[in-house]
Design a protein around this motif. Structure first.
Motif, PDB file in Angstrom:
ATOM      1  N   MET A 118       0.763  -1.136  -0.212  1.00  0.00           N
ATOM      2  CA  MET A 118       0.003   0.014  -0.021  1.00  0.00           C
ATOM      3  C   MET A 118       0.922   1.167  -0.046  1.00  0.00           C
ATOM      4  O   MET A 118       2.040   1.246   0.731  1.00  0.00           O
ATOM      5  N   TYR A 119       0.403   2.244  -0.742  1.00  0.00           N
ATOM      6  CA  TYR A 119       1.245   3.521  -0.725  1.00  0.00           C
ATOM      7  C   TYR A 119       0.416   4.591  -0.453  1.00  0.00           C
ATOM      8  O   TYR A 119      -0.970   4.633  -0.496  1.00  0.00           O
ATOM      9  N   SER A 122      -9.113   4.634  -9.477  1.00  0.00           N
ATOM     10  CA  SER A 122     -10.180   3.602  -9.115  1.00  0.00           C
ATOM     11  C   SER A 122      -9.873   2.972  -7.661  1.00  0.00           C
ATOM     12  O   SER A 122     -10.697   2.701  -6.702  1.00  0.00           O
ATOM     13  N   ASP A 123      -8.799   2.729  -7.510  1.00  0.00           N
ATOM     14  CA  ASP A 123      -8.258   1.963  -6.120  1.00  0.00           C
ATOM     15  C   ASP A 123      -7.933   3.008  -5.028  1.00  0.00           C
ATOM     16  O   ASP A 123      -7.564   2.733  -3.875  1.00  0.00           O
ATOM     17  N   ALA A 124      -8.149   4.465  -5.288  1.00  0.00           N
ATOM     18  CA  ALA A 124      -7.871   5.240  -4.098  1.00  0.00           C
ATOM     19  C   ALA A 124      -8.712   5.336  -3.015  1.00  0.00           C
ATOM     20  O   ALA A 124     -10.101   5.272  -3.172  1.00  0.00           O
ATOM     21  N   GLU A 168      -3.163   0.713  -3.772  1.00  0.00           N
ATOM     22  CA  GLU A 168      -2.238  -0.467  -3.671  1.00  0.00           C
ATOM     23  C   GLU A 168      -1.074  -0.188  -4.186  1.00  0.00           C
ATOM     24  O   GLU A 168       0.152  -0.835  -3.967  1.00  0.00           O
ATOM     25  N   ASP A 169      -1.023   0.588  -5.734  1.00  0.00           N
ATOM     26  CA  ASP A 169       0.426   0.822  -6.178  1.00  0.00           C
ATOM     27  C   ASP A 169       0.705   2.102  -6.315  1.00  0.00           C
ATOM     28  O   ASP A 169      -0.202   2.981  -5.996  1.00  0.00           O
ATOM     29  N   SER A 175       4.842   9.998  -2.924  1.00  0.00           N
ATOM     30  CA  SER A 175       4.266   8.688  -2.853  1.00  0.00           C
ATOM     31  C   SER A 175       5.279   7.644  -2.394  1.00  0.00           C
ATOM     32  O   SER A 175       6.511   7.819  -2.631  1.00  0.00           O
ATOM     33  N   GLU A 176       4.845   7.319  -1.119  1.00  0.00           N
ATOM     34  CA  GLU A 176       5.612   6.338  -0.393  1.00  0.00           C
ATOM     35  C   GLU A 176       5.058   4.933   0.298  1.00  0.00           C
ATOM     36  O   GLU A 176       3.882   5.155   0.567  1.00  0.00           O
TER      37      GLU A 176
END
Length: 83
Positions: free
Chosen positions: A1-2, A29-31, A48-49, A72-73
């Motif tokens: 997870m990021y 969409s995965d936010a 997720e990415d 982003s980390e």
């Protein structure tokens, strides 16, 4: 997870925050847990990415705001029970 934090210039009110949140949800969409702050000039969320910076810039600029940067980390959930 990021965990991703996007610096944005031009937000002035809660409606601006809502426009940014909707744009992020629509384009990624995965936010999850999307939040924005006009006072801080940023939006943050989890995916997720890792997020592509160029794509994020296009999304923000298309809403009429100014993209100032992205961080982003990897994110590890903290809790009482870790393995």
């Amino acid at each position: 997870m990021y965990k991703t934090v996007v610096k944005i210039e031009g937000m002035a009110c809660g409606m601006c925050e809502s426009h940014i949140n909707d744009a992020i949800r629509r384009n990624f969409s995965d936010a999850k847990k999307v939040t924005s702050s006009n006072r801080k000039g940023e939006a943050s969320f989890f995916t997720e990415d890792a997020i592509d910076a160029d794509r994020m810039k296009a999304v923000i600029e298309d809403t009429g705001y100014h993209f100032k940067g992205i961080q982003s980390e990897p994110y590890v959930k903290k809790g009482l029970f870790r393995r």
